[in-house]
Design an enzyme around this catalytic site. Structure first.
Site, PDB file in Angstrom:
ATOM      1  N   CYS A 155      23.696 -21.498  27.975  1.00 37.92           N
ATOM      2  CA  CYS A 155      22.709 -20.495  27.580  1.00 37.92           C
ATOM      3  C   CYS A 155      22.237 -19.740  28.820  1.00 37.92           C
ATOM      4  O   CYS A 155      21.406 -20.232  29.582  1.00 37.92           O
ATOM      5  CB  CYS A 155      21.526 -21.135  26.869  1.00 37.92           C
ATOM      6  N   CYS A 158      18.389 -19.090  28.995  1.00 38.92           N
ATOM      7  CA  CYS A 158      17.615 -20.291  29.334  1.00 38.92           C
ATOM      8  C   CYS A 158      17.833 -20.701  30.792  1.00 38.92           C
ATOM      9  O   CYS A 158      16.879 -21.075  31.485  1.00 38.92           O
ATOM     10  CB  CYS A 158      17.967 -21.442  28.399  1.00 38.92           C
TER      11      CYS A 158
END
Length: 194
Positions: A155, A158
């Site tokens: 991700c 993130c």
């Protein structure tokens, strides 16, 4: 006993498994008398210590990675190793909780990032994340585990968010790098021992 079998025995015993334990991928390496087995052994050993992380932190990072990867032998190993390094039950539970929370966050925020639709950023996530507010392992270390798990799960949003938070908290780039290195090597080991 061949040199290959000796190395496999050392690898397995290092994580508390019997010498006759085999996975299909470990059997492939054994049948080919792969030189990679030495690298695998040394790489795994390097996850247990760091110049920038305590051994307890290394153990908890390994545990969070193993839980994230659904690897029972490594979850058992790193739970025991974390206990030996002074981790309390609450620390161990938090490493597992971090892996679970980040699994949902990584999917959700990756979706938002992939679609790049403004509408999805306006809709509330409705994902409970109270554990991030006052983690028992401390805000900085929880962010470090979150970054490592996010890197494993791919991700980008993130990873960037947790890395930015860590820098703002005063974490060194070497500490961040080591956390991701440990997560990558535990993941690699888990492709052979699972």
């Amino acid at each position: 006993m061949s040199d290959t079998t000796d190395i496999i025995t050392e690898i397995l015993q290092s994580v508390g498994l019997n010498a006759d334990y085999r996975t299909s991928s470990l059997s492939l390496l054994e049948a080919g008398e792969s030189r990679y087995l030495r690298d695998l052994k040394l790489n795994f050993t390097s996850t247990l210590t760091s110049e920038h992380l305590s051994t307890k932190e290394c153990a908890l990072l390994g545990l969070s990675t193993a839980v994230n990867n659904n690897n029972k032998p490594l979850t058992d190993y790193f739970t025991k190793y974390a206990e030996e390094q002074g981790a309390a039950a609450a620390d161990i539970a938090e490493a597992a909780a971090c892996a679970s929370l980040l699994a949902s966050n990584n999917i959700f925020y990756r979706f938002r990032h992939f679609t790049q639709k403004e509408k999805y950023t306006q809709i509330p996530a409705r994902i409970r994340m109270q554990i991030m507010m006052k983690p028992v392992t401390g805000k900085e270390f929880f962010e470090l585990m979150s970054l490592a798990v996010s890197a494993i799960n791919g991700c980008e949003m993130c990873v960037n968010s947790h890395e930015d938070s860590l820098i703002k908290l005063g974490t060194t780039e070497e500490r961040i790098f080591d956390a991701v290195r440990i997560a990558s090597l535990v993941t690699s080991f888990g492709k052979i021992v699972f």
